[in-house]
Design a protein around this motif. Structure first.
Motif, mmCIF file in Angstrom:
data_model
loop_
_atom_site.group_PDB
_atom_site.id
_atom_site.type_symbol
_atom_site.label_atom_id
_atom_site.label_comp_id
_atom_site.label_asym_id
_atom_site.label_seq_id
_atom_site.Cartn_x
_atom_site.Cartn_y
_atom_site.Cartn_z
ATOM 1 N N ARG A 64 53.885 44.605 41.836
ATOM 2 C CA ARG A 64 52.769 45.563 41.862
ATOM 3 C C ARG A 64 53.051 46.740 40.938
ATOM 4 N NH1 ARG A 64 52.470 48.689 47.248
ATOM 5 N NH2 ARG A 64 54.451 49.337 46.310
ATOM 6 N N ASP A 65 54.271 47.265 40.988
ATOM 7 C CA ASP A 65 54.629 48.404 40.137
ATOM 8 C C ASP A 65 54.554 48.051 38.654
ATOM 9 O OD1 ASP A 65 55.052 49.828 42.447
ATOM 10 O OD2 ASP A 65 57.243 49.685 42.383
ATOM 11 N N ALA A 66 54.759 46.765 38.354
ATOM 12 C CA ALA A 66 54.706 46.317 36.961
ATOM 13 C C ALA A 66 53.283 45.959 36.531
ATOM 14 C CB ALA A 66 55.620 45.108 36.770
ATOM 15 N N GLY A 67 52.334 46.131 37.423
ATOM 16 C CA GLY A 67 50.941 45.861 37.084
ATOM 17 C C GLY A 67 50.550 44.397 37.128
ATOM 18 N N ILE A 68 51.364 43.572 37.769
ATOM 19 C CA ILE A 68 51.072 42.136 37.855
ATOM 20 C C ILE A 68 50.258 41.860 39.110
ATOM 21 C CG2 ILE A 68 52.100 39.836 38.123
ATOM 22 C CD1 ILE A 68 54.520 41.024 36.527
ATOM 23 N N LYS A 69 49.147 41.199 38.947
ATOM 24 C CA LYS A 69 48.254 40.928 40.069
ATOM 25 C C LYS A 69 48.619 39.631 40.779
ATOM 26 C CE LYS A 69 44.192 43.431 38.401
ATOM 27 N NZ LYS A 69 42.732 43.352 38.125
ATOM 28 N N THR A 70 48.376 39.610 42.061
ATOM 29 C CA THR A 70 48.576 38.399 42.842
ATOM 30 C C THR A 70 47.413 37.440 42.575
ATOM 31 O OG1 THR A 70 47.324 39.218 44.745
ATOM 32 C CG2 THR A 70 49.680 39.767 44.645
ATOM 33 N N ASN A 71 47.549 36.214 43.077
ATOM 34 C CA ASN A 71 46.462 35.262 42.891
ATOM 35 C C ASN A 71 45.182 35.688 43.601
ATOM 36 O OD1 ASN A 71 48.703 33.149 41.992
ATOM 37 N ND2 ASN A 71 46.690 32.343 41.486
ATOM 38 N N LEU A 72 45.308 36.234 44.796
ATOM 39 C CA LEU A 72 44.101 36.674 45.494
ATOM 40 C C LEU A 72 43.375 37.753 44.709
ATOM 41 C CD1 LEU A 72 44.926 36.805 49.325
ATOM 42 C CD2 LEU A 72 44.024 34.935 47.938
ATOM 43 N N GLU A 73 44.128 38.633 44.078
ATOM 44 C CA GLU A 73 43.509 39.682 43.263
ATOM 45 C C GLU A 73 42.838 39.089 42.023
ATOM 46 O OE1 GLU A 73 45.911 43.721 43.500
ATOM 47 O OE2 GLU A 73 47.276 42.047 43.151
ATOM 48 N N LYS A 74 43.541 38.204 41.318
ATOM 49 C CA LYS A 74 42.999 37.631 40.081
ATOM 50 C C LYS A 74 41.777 36.771 40.341
ATOM 51 C CE LYS A 74 46.928 35.824 38.697
ATOM 52 N NZ LYS A 74 47.909 35.106 37.860
ATOM 53 N N GLU A 75 41.745 36.129 41.499
ATOM 54 C CA GLU A 75 40.648 35.222 41.829
ATOM 55 C C GLU A 75 39.514 35.917 42.591
ATOM 56 O OE1 GLU A 75 44.041 31.738 42.201
ATOM 57 O OE2 GLU A 75 43.036 32.504 43.988
ATOM 58 N N ASP A 76 39.645 37.242 42.754
ATOM 59 C CA ASP A 76 38.644 38.030 43.478
ATOM 60 C C ASP A 76 38.418 37.513 44.897
ATOM 61 O OD1 ASP A 76 38.147 39.806 41.343
ATOM 62 O OD2 ASP A 76 36.754 38.391 40.428
ATOM 63 N N CYS A 77 39.499 37.067 45.516
ATOM 64 C CA CYS A 77 39.432 36.570 46.899
ATOM 65 C C CYS A 77 39.985 37.577 47.901
ATOM 66 C CB CYS A 77 40.218 35.265 47.031
ATOM 67 S SG CYS A 77 39.504 33.888 46.140
ATOM 68 N N GLY A 78 40.669 38.596 47.397
ATOM 69 C CA GLY A 78 41.276 39.554 48.297
ATOM 70 C C GLY A 78 41.991 40.647 47.536
ATOM 71 N N THR A 79 42.633 41.525 48.282
ATOM 72 C CA THR A 79 43.354 42.658 47.720
ATOM 73 C C THR A 79 44.857 42.391 47.728
ATOM 74 O OG1 THR A 79 43.605 43.714 49.879
ATOM 75 C CG2 THR A 79 41.582 44.198 48.630
ATOM 76 N N PHE A 80 45.597 43.306 47.125
ATOM 77 C CA PHE A 80 47.059 43.215 47.197
ATOM 78 C C PHE A 80 47.505 43.221 48.652
ATOM 79 C CE2 PHE A 80 51.223 45.228 47.580
ATOM 80 C CZ PHE A 80 51.995 44.435 46.745
#
Length: 256
Positions: A64-80
């Motif tokens: 998160r600190d490095a600005g890398i999004k999780t799959n849920l974030e990238k897929e607009d399915c959820g938040t961090f």
């Protein structure tokens, strides 16, 4: 584990629910009994599962600190936060299948964890069925894939693989060694684990995640090369990971 890594909101609620759940605690204790007393294997109980959760939380924060999004974030399915809840719950429940045995324990863990995940997540996401289904499914992927023997696709599940592999210090092998009266002849797993002094996860210089392993003997290389590296190689988080090993009074060896 809750306050030290900045959990808040629903993540704190989920952490409290799973860590204080009587059924989860009973299953974790019995998983350890089967692992250590019946199979003469290493710790697969509450300490191990919480350690894996802690490792995963640290890595989630670094990404998160490095600005890398999780799959849920990238897929607009959820938040961090939703990804964090899935990873946390999967980490705490990933070895419940050891209550049955070692073989296919990750698959046994899936069906044992499902009703628990469903019960707890209905409290966390009481008014959001879609989010409940999403987080539950992601957690189950993390559980089923934690051994690195099955293909996983989400970053969240890949972090659980690595977090599990990083719990390799000699403390994890201490109880089975005591019970068995020392390493069994030819048991390279117990001998190598007993030489791992420390595993630290921190911010890397080239990648967000850096793993440093300190050993008291070269036999610890087996634990790194045959266990941890295999999990990292199959992990979706490999591209974000640096791995180093250090012998006492020796040179630093870089793997990744």
């Amino acid at each position: 584990m809750i306050t030290g890594f900045g959990l808040s909101g629903k993540a704190v609620e989920a952490a409290k629910l799973v860590l204080e759940d009587a059924e989860v605690q009973a299953m974790q204790e019995y998983a350890n009994t089967v692992s250590i007393m019946r199979l003469n294997y290493n710790d697969h109980g509450p300490v191990h599962m919480r350690t894996v959760a802690l490792n995963a939380l640290i890595m989630m924060g670094l990404l998160r600190d490095a600005g890398i999004k999780t799959n849920l974030e990238k897929e607009d399915c959820g938040t961090f936060e939703d990804s964090l809840i899935a990873v946390l719950l999967a980490s705490v429940l990933h070895d419940l299948g050891m209550t049955i045995g070692r073989q296919d324990h990750e698959l046994h863990s899936v069906y044992l964890a499902y009703p628990i995940l469903d019960r707890l997540l209905r409290k966390v996401y009481a008014a959001d069925l879609q989010k409940l289904v999403t987080v539950r499914s992601l957690a189950l992927e993390g559980i089923s894939g934690h051994m690195g023997t099955r293909t996983i696709h989400s970053l969240e599940a890949g972090l659980i693989q690595i977090a599990d592999g990083c719990d390799m210090t000699k403390g994890r092998a201490r109880i089975p060694l005591i019970v068995a009266g020392g390493p069994r002849p030819g048991d390279i797993h117990q001998l190598s684990a007993n030489s791992i002094e420390d595993v630290r996860i921190s911010r890397g210089t080239e990648q967000p995640i850096r793993i440093d392993i300190r050993m008291s003997g070269e036999i610890g290389l087996f634990q790194i090369e045959e266990v941890l590296l295999g999990k990292i190689a199959k992990s979706t988080a490999k591209i974000y990971t640096e791995l180093y090993a250090l012998m006492d009074k020796g040179e630093l060896k870089r793997y990744l």
